[in-house]
Design a protein around this motif. Sequence first.
Motif, PDB file in Angstrom:
ATOM      1  N   SER A   1       0.834  -1.206   0.000  1.00  0.00           N
ATOM      2  CA  SER A   1       0.000   0.000   0.000  1.00  0.00           C
ATOM      3  C   SER A   1       0.865   1.251   0.000  1.00  0.00           C
ATOM      4  N   SER A   2       0.641   2.113  -0.982  1.00  0.00           N
ATOM      5  CA  SER A   2       1.383   3.361  -1.109  1.00  0.00           C
ATOM      6  C   SER A   2       0.487   4.538  -0.757  1.00  0.00           C
ATOM      7  N   ALA A   3       1.106   5.697  -0.634  1.00  0.00           N
ATOM      8  CA  ALA A   3       0.357   6.921  -0.352  1.00  0.00           C
ATOM      9  C   ALA A   3       1.199   8.111  -0.791  1.00  0.00           C
ATOM     10  N   GLY A   4       0.591   9.290  -0.717  1.00  0.00           N
ATOM     11  CA  GLY A   4       1.299  10.487  -1.130  1.00  0.00           C
ATOM     12  C   GLY A   4       2.266  11.013  -0.106  1.00  0.00           C
ATOM     13  N   SER A   5       2.191  10.492   1.138  1.00  0.00           N
ATOM     14  CA  SER A   5       3.090  10.968   2.184  1.00  0.00           C
ATOM     15  C   SER A   5       3.481   9.806   3.079  1.00  0.00           C
TER      16      SER A   5
END
Length: 482
Positions: free
Chosen positions: A304-308
């Motif tokens: 799982s990735s995210a912008g921060s």
Amino acid sequence: MRKLFLLALILCLVLTFGVSKCLAEPHIYVANWMIVGTVTDDPVTPSGNVNGRNVVFYQMYPETVGAASGAYVPGKYTVNIYNNGNIPIDSTADYYMAIENDNPADPANGYGTDPVLVNINDEGYLVVDLELKKGAGPIPLEIDEGPVMLELARDGDSVGDGLTATWAVNPDYIPPFGPNNPIDVYKLEGDGSGQFDSTTGWTQVINNNSPTDPIVTNVDVGNKRFQISNQVGNDPKEIYFKALIAGTPTSDPNHGLGETAAVGKFNAVVAKPPAGKDYAYSFVSVPFLVSNPSAQSVFGDQLSSAGSKAEATELWGWTGTTFGNQMYLSDSTGWETVPGFSAVSATPGFGFVFKTKSASAQNDSTLSMVGKVINVGFGPITIASNTYTFLANPYPATMGLKAAGLSAADGVKAGAGSGLADQFWGWTGDTFGEQAYYNTTADDWQAIAGFSLVSDLGPARTFVYKRNPDAPAGGFNWSVGP
């Protein structure tokens, strides 16, 4: 057999008197780093001479390594490390310093030093002291490839993506085989508990360059590659492949399955945070030799990735006293190093920790890792004094702790109770629910009261070794065989 030998880096030993011996013309490049240190003799069995020895600087993983040779002034050495376009130095990678064994024909009776971990810093100057020891020396990892060499890669990072295997006939194998010899390929599947076996349970999937199993979707003879369907994130939880020269009996004592290296895929679960929790930890390791140990290469974008960083999956690596290596998975740029920390090097034998966040990880993730099965002895990893060491099984086969070289005879401190002995911990989802200590009377690991026993080294897991503060100073070196 092919061996992955030391490849020369452009380094040089510089003598205090201003004289130097180099492997390349040093004046062409500007020295980026300098490593200096003292050399002392074996305190137990002295060699009688610390001078005139070869100090080496090398990278054990990936397979490219380098060395410098020359003499140093009595008891001291200096190594200049040069960074150039042809042989770049990665300031985030793990390197090693050592002294070569002076009796390669009979290393047990020669003198060298065990490898010392070196992390290149931004200051350009490091002090690394070395101590001679009988039988020691740098240990590059060598894979016994056999007549056909395989490499394995994911086709993508989405669930259901396939794998691509490429092959090459080993040019160094004796007797030689032609580069365009047709091949037979065999597979072995397991349930994820670490069921790799070098000779048992293999079934044929390619016969004389033609697929015989629907798992193989394409054989491209011209480019020497074949594809395996629907593998990333899916069962089987572990799968391995070996290639032989077509027509070779699998039991052939010289060219059969037992003499050939394997490649494989192993699935590990990275858990989502449980209900009511903001994060979860998963202790994972790589049970293969990988060609590139960067997080992006080994794990890709499967998690799982995210912008921060605040919402993204994080990856931590232990550096002796703290998690000095930290990264997070950006949804735009992939794995990024956290400012103020170093990058994680995903190498076998060294464990690491994933931290998932409730903001992005809605489900458990299956992490599919691929690489080459190590079929030689591995190590050493230093079990440091009076601290914690994160370590892992470098093989995709489960082994008991004692069989893996973790016994009193190997340097483990035994005691009558858990507070008097070395301890070994395993993560069980939300705590170290598996904890053992080495019992003197049993001469074996026993469960600490209130915990389950860590009975074996399962692949793709990370374990924590807690060295007892009363154990002998200096720790000990852990090595293990397949």
